[in-house]
Design an enzyme around this catalytic site. Structure first.
Site, PDB file in Angstrom:
ATOM      1  N   LEU A  43       0.412  -0.804  -0.417  1.00 47.37           N
ATOM      2  CA  LEU A  43       0.067   0.191  -0.230  1.00 47.37           C
ATOM      3  C   LEU A  43       0.775   1.419   0.067  1.00 47.37           C
ATOM      4  CD1 LEU A  43      -2.741  -1.063   2.354  1.00 47.37           C
ATOM      5  CD2 LEU A  43      -2.565  -0.955  -0.173  1.00 47.37           C
ATOM      6  N   GLY A  45       4.388   1.413  -0.946  1.00 43.56           N
ATOM      7  CA  GLY A  45       4.768   1.841  -2.197  1.00 43.56           C
ATOM      8  C   GLY A  45       4.562   1.853  -3.451  1.00 43.56           C
ATOM      9  N   SER A 284      -9.487 -11.917  10.960  1.00 43.46           N
ATOM     10  CA  SER A 284      -9.803 -10.818  11.084  1.00 43.46           C
ATOM     11  C   SER A 284     -10.430  -9.988  12.611  1.00 43.46           C
ATOM     12  CB  SER A 284     -10.440  -9.711  10.401  1.00 43.46           C
ATOM     13  OG  SER A 284     -10.490  -8.367  10.667  1.00 43.46           O
ATOM     14  N   ARG A 330      -5.261  -4.337  20.829  1.00 49.69           N
ATOM     15  CA  ARG A 330      -5.167  -5.884  20.859  1.00 49.69           C
ATOM     16  C   ARG A 330      -3.802  -6.149  22.484  1.00 49.69           C
ATOM     17  NH1 ARG A 330      -3.810  -4.824  14.255  1.00 49.69           N
ATOM     18  NH2 ARG A 330      -5.773  -5.179  13.801  1.00 49.69           N
ATOM     19  N   GLU A 425       4.105   0.506   6.685  1.00 51.21           N
ATOM     20  CA  GLU A 425       4.878  -0.345   7.866  1.00 51.21           C
ATOM     21  C   GLU A 425       6.378  -0.132   8.795  1.00 51.21           C
ATOM     22  OE1 GLU A 425       3.129  -4.555   8.114  1.00 51.21           O
ATOM     23  OE2 GLU A 425       4.566  -4.755  10.349  1.00 51.21           O
ATOM     24  N   LEU A 441      -3.473   0.288   7.441  1.00 53.25           N
ATOM     25  CA  LEU A 441      -3.766   0.350   5.743  1.00 53.25           C
ATOM     26  C   LEU A 441      -3.827   2.155   5.525  1.00 53.25           C
ATOM     27  CD1 LEU A 441      -6.635  -2.404   5.712  1.00 53.25           C
ATOM     28  CD2 LEU A 441      -3.766  -2.291   5.196  1.00 53.25           C
TER      29      LEU A 441
END
Ligand code: FAD
Ligand code: SF4
Ligand code: FES
Lengths: 637, 254
Positions: A43, A45, A284, A330, A425, A441
């Site tokens: 995403l 690059g 997910s 998380r 990232e 994202l």
């Protein structure tokens, strides 16, 4: 050396506008004269290469897969955040900014995160214009779902394939520029070194993975978007080729590596089931919208889930965190799962799993609604485990998933090496010590579509550069170094396969530098890593030759880098004597077992400078200044 | 509960595109049925490496059925016997002890072999370069909710967009046609209002490119739809043909 993040002055919400105005512009007619190397087609690059070419720059774009469309971003399932407030539920740019800062446990830069929230809305607009088939309501407007760490519904999604659709959007835009002649693609190329001339990043050296040829490429700037290093744990949710090599080579050429110890363990993955296992599959996080996490109340209860009555189940997240429940961030969800298993309440054959149960959601909404939301995830789960989640609860366990750490960058996304930009990232910039779901994202596309197109221009016209070609001695040196290293790998001729050694490295890190850390454990890990690295260079077995399609050689190079990098990760974890977000040191916790920060001493970015193979790296601190939010103890109760 | 099986493998080995290849036989014992097919090959490769032999080259990356990198013909079927499943998501529980499994690369003129099971699928990228996009530059898009799109259309577009570009459709077609792959991309955009303005030009350019790259014609055998791991519908080919036909009629754009 004092790190300068180059954060523009002025009120937070005006910084980006002001900065864009102040950045020098490149004369449109001159843009074609600039060569830009973009490494990576994910995403970050893909969007960068496409957008830079749209502006008229000449771009060379590299990736290790056979096509740019296969970058690891393709695997992202759940969704992408934006502050659209289409649901009228109280969202705003400020709230997205605040949630991200708080979710990151106050270890990210305010200015970067605010810009991210500001451009988030443009991303969704652009992606829709590209033809990305996001999920929609009956009325035809875009649909949203909720993700961990947020109480508003701001996540846009395309079934369970959001990353795939966003990446194919960027890929389409990229291919349009290939057609226009402004992007040249170099697939199946692995970046093995960064070339620095006069202190400026001026090119890269890559290996052609089909022929083995070592190629040199020169440019006016290098943009690295090579993804994360979660595979240092061996088992992770990342793709097999995800690596640290590109960023680690840049580190060895002088780029600072920031916060390597911030590694995220994702709470909902399919548990490990055998030593042959090559990767872990993420389920997910969006599943936590409707799935309820539980374990049996009694340790050692081995009854099948359906035979355990409600009264004997412990919905531990809902009980402990009444306001966020199953949607806690998380790091909190992962640590709690581990704690339950450590108490002997884990389920499944190994005892390293907890249930994620959809029974109540199916009863409430009907099977069809649940199938529409998660059908492909359920199917994937069943394929792997041969168990049907519509009938029996899923079993999940945390796994290494994402890294917040990466190369240090300033507000322009440029590293301390002029001309080296790092995005997605691969940089450290926006998620602090813990990333919220659906934000990677967003960051990758923000960096590529909306930040680099402005900031690179400022660099290109703002700094003089000598003419450089690949005949420059610095390229020859890099080629020499890379070739020597490959030859060395091929000549070890030992008795252990590279995967076998990598697996052992993974065990060390998971055990001593995973979901919780202690000083004693980290010291031990460092020693074990050094020993293992020694063993690698004496006893690894790398078959084949260099002038060939040699996947064993590719892996060996990556593992050799992981073995060096792992030590840096452990050093960083050791030096950060506090707990924050995903970095949890047992010695620093609140009475409620939450991460306890030490803002007085550790409210900084730890940026490491390479000083030689046998010398300890040097720590540089970038203090984090919070002018707009108050630092609080995170609470999701 | 875990169970192990013993199998025989006949695997296509070929050093590179310029030399002839052939089948080699390997025995794999004690293979857990919970392993994925690729993990089984990993195990075979570990042993080959330790025995001083060249491990089998095969493409793979995500191992989750989404990147489209993996793929091989297993017992005559692209991605193996399970419906709607990529090779990386195929598990050994679908095989039995004593089975012989034949593994070959995709075979198509447009996909030359690189080594063993790895092939060059860059022809797919070239088809996309020919027109697989909506021509919008970054920056000028209107608000995302400006154009409502019915859920039905969005879902249909998504069905087509789910293609992972693996090449199984080409490998399983007797004519090595790329119609399913190309039709899926053309359909995704043709269905959406954003994609309509260029629909005709796009279809024309992509179909022509496909022909130029030595992919065969569609003979309506429907093998592609059967073997496609993402169950892309053959109705996408019909939609592509309609767009192509419309483009041909409007000679102004030719
Ligand atoms: C299973 C899974 C699900 C996820 N789900 C979500 C989600 O729902 N929402 C969310 O926001 N985030 C999600 N994430 C995180 C997110 O997908 C990633 O952080 C993000 O896509 C990374 O994008 P990137 O462009 O930085 O890197 P990548 O997509 O990893 O791309 C890296 C690129 O660099 C190239 N490259 C790497 N090394 C080299 C080298 N040495 N030489 C040359 N090229 C190289 C690769 O070929 C590739 O093109 C998920 C992650 C995983 C693993
Ligand atoms: S149409 Fe199906 S078989 Fe063909 S490339 Fe796409 S996913 Fe693979
Ligand atoms: S390895 Fe990605 S689809 Fe199989």
């Amino acid at each position: 050396m004092q790190l300068d993040a180059k954060i523009p002055s002025g009120p937070l919400s005006d910084k980006w506008d002001k900065h864009r105005f102040e950045l020098k512009l490149v004369n449109p007619a001159n843009k074609r004269k600039y060569n830009i190397i973009v490494v990576g087609t994910g995403l970050a690059g893909g969007s960068a290469a496409a957008s830079l070419a749209e502006l008229g720059y000449y771009v060379k774009n590299f990736c290790v897969q056979d096509s740019p469309r296969r970058a690891h971003s393709i695997a992202a399932q759940g969704g992408i955040n934006a502050a659209k407030n289409y649901q009228n539920d109280g969202d705003s740019i400020w709230r997205l900014f605040y949630d991200t800062i708080k979710g990151g446990d106050f270890r990210a830069r305010e200015a970067n995160v605010h810009r991210l929230a500001q451009v988030s809305n443009h991303i969704i607009d652009h992606c829709v214009a590209q033809g990305i088939p996001f999920a929609r309501e009956y009325g035809g407007l875009l649909s949203n779902r909720s993700f961990g760490g947020a109480q508003v519904s701001r996540t846009f999604y395309a079934r369970g394939q959001t990353g795939q659709q966003l990446l194919l959007g960027a890929y389409s835009a990229l291919m349009r520029q290939v057609a226009a002649g402004l992007v040249t693609l170099f697939p199946r190329r692995e970046m093995l070194d960064l070339v620095v001339i006069n202190g400026q990043a001026r090119g890269i050296v890559v290996r052609n993975m089909i022929t083995g040829e070592i190629e040199s490429h020169a440019a006016d700037a290098v943009v690295m978007c090579t993804g994360g290093y979660a595979n240092v744990f061996y088992l992770s949710t990342n793709a097999m080729a995800s690596n640290v090599s590109a960023t680690f080579r840049a580190y060895k050429k002088g780029a600072f590596f920031a916060n390597p110890c911030y590694t995220q363990i994702h709470p909902t993955c399919i548990p490990v089931h055998g030593t042959y296992q090559s990767k872990l599959t993420l389920m997910s996080e969006s599943l936590r919208n409707d799935g309820r996490v539980w374990v049996p109340k009694t340790p050692g209860d081995k009854r099948p889930p359906n035979q355990i009555p409600e009264s004997e189940r412990d919905y531990y997240l809902e009980n402990k965190y009444p306001s966020f429940g199953n949607l806690v961030p998380r790091d909190v969800a992962s640590r709690n799962a581990k704690a339950q298993c450590d108490l002997g309440k884990g389920v499944g054959e190994t005892g390293f799993a907890v249930y994620l149960d959809f029974k109540d959601a199916i009863k409430r909404d009907g099977k069809d609604v649940i199938a529409q939301k998660y059908g492909n995830l359920f199917q994937m789960y069943e394929k792997i485990t041969a168990s049907n989640p519509y009938e029996a609860p899923m079993m999940i366990y945390p796994a290494s998933h994402y890294v917040m750490g990466g190369l240090w960058v300033d507000y322009n996304l440029m590293s301390n090496l002029p001309g080296l930009f790092v995005m997605g990232e691969a940089n450290f910039s926006d998620h602090g010590a813990n990333r919220l779901g659906a934000s990677a994202l967003m960051q990758g596309l923000a960096d590529g579509y909306f930040v680099i197109p402005y900031t690179i221009g400022g660099y290109l016209v703002g700094m003089d550069r000598p003419e450089v070609t690949t005949d420059h001695p610095a390229f020859k040196d890099a080629v020499h170094y890379v070739t020597e290293r490959i030859n060395k790998l091929l000549s070890i001729n030992g008795k252990r396969t590279v995967d076998d050694i990598h697996r052992q490295l993974g065990h060390i890190l998971w055990e001593y530098c995973g979901m919780s850390r202690s000083e004693e454990g980290l010291l031990k890990a460092r020693k074990l890593i050094q020993e293992l690295r020694g063993e690698f260079w004496e006893n690894a077995l790398v078959p084949g030759s260099s002038e060939d399609f040699n996947q064993s050689l590719e892996r060996a190079g990556r593992v050799a880098d992981f073995l060096e990098f792992a030590e840096l990760l452990v050093i960083d974890a050791f030096e950060r004597k506090e707990s924050c977000g995903a970095h949890f040191n047992d010695a620093y916790q609140t009475e409620e077992n939450e991460a306890k920060r030490d803002d007085e001493n550790f409210c900084h970015v730890a940026a490491w400078e390479y000083k030689g193979d046998d010398t300890a790296p040097e720590l540089h601190k970038e203090p984090l200044v919070f002018e707009n939010v108050e630092l609080t103890q995170r609470s999701y109760k | 509960m875990t169970k192990n099986i013993d199998i025989t493998l006949k695997i296509w080995r070929q050093k590179n595109a310029d030399v002839k290849g052939g089948f080699e036989t390997y025995h794999a014992s004690n293979i857990s049925i919970d392993m994925s097919f690729l993990e089984m090959i990993d195990v075979v490769n570990e042993q080959l490496t330790l025995d001083g032999k060249d491990p089998i080259a095969f493409d793979h990356d995500c191992r989750e059925g989404i990147c489209g990198m993996c793929g091989a013909v297993v017992n005559g079927r692209a991605h193996g016997p399970e419906k709607g499943t990529t090779l990386c998501q195929l598990h050994m529980r679908h095989f039995s002890s004593g089975d012989t499994i034949v593994i070959e690369p995709w075979r198509a003129k447009a996909f030359p072999i690189i080594k063993d099971l790895a092939v060059d699928r860059s022809a797919f990228d070239q088809i996309i370069v020919a027109g697989g996009y909506i021509s919008v530059n970054t920056g000028g898009a209107p608000d995302a909710n400006a154009i409502p799109i019915s859920q039905e259309i969005a879902e249909k577009a998504m069905d087509a967009a789910a293609c992972i570009g693996c090449g199984a459709c080409v490998a399983s077609c007797p004519n090595a046609s790329a119609m399913l792959f190309t039709g899926a991309k053309i359909s995704q955009f043709a269905l959406l209002p954003q994609g309509r303005p260029e629909a005709a030009l796009r279809a024309l350019a992509m179909v022509r490119k496909m022909d130029e790259l030595c992919f065969g014609n569609c003979g309506n055998e429907r093998e592609c739809e059967v073997e496609c791991p993402k169950e892309i519908s053959i109705s996408n080919i019909a939609r592509m043909n309609r767009e192509f036909f419309k483009a041909g009629l409007g000679s102004a754009v030719m």
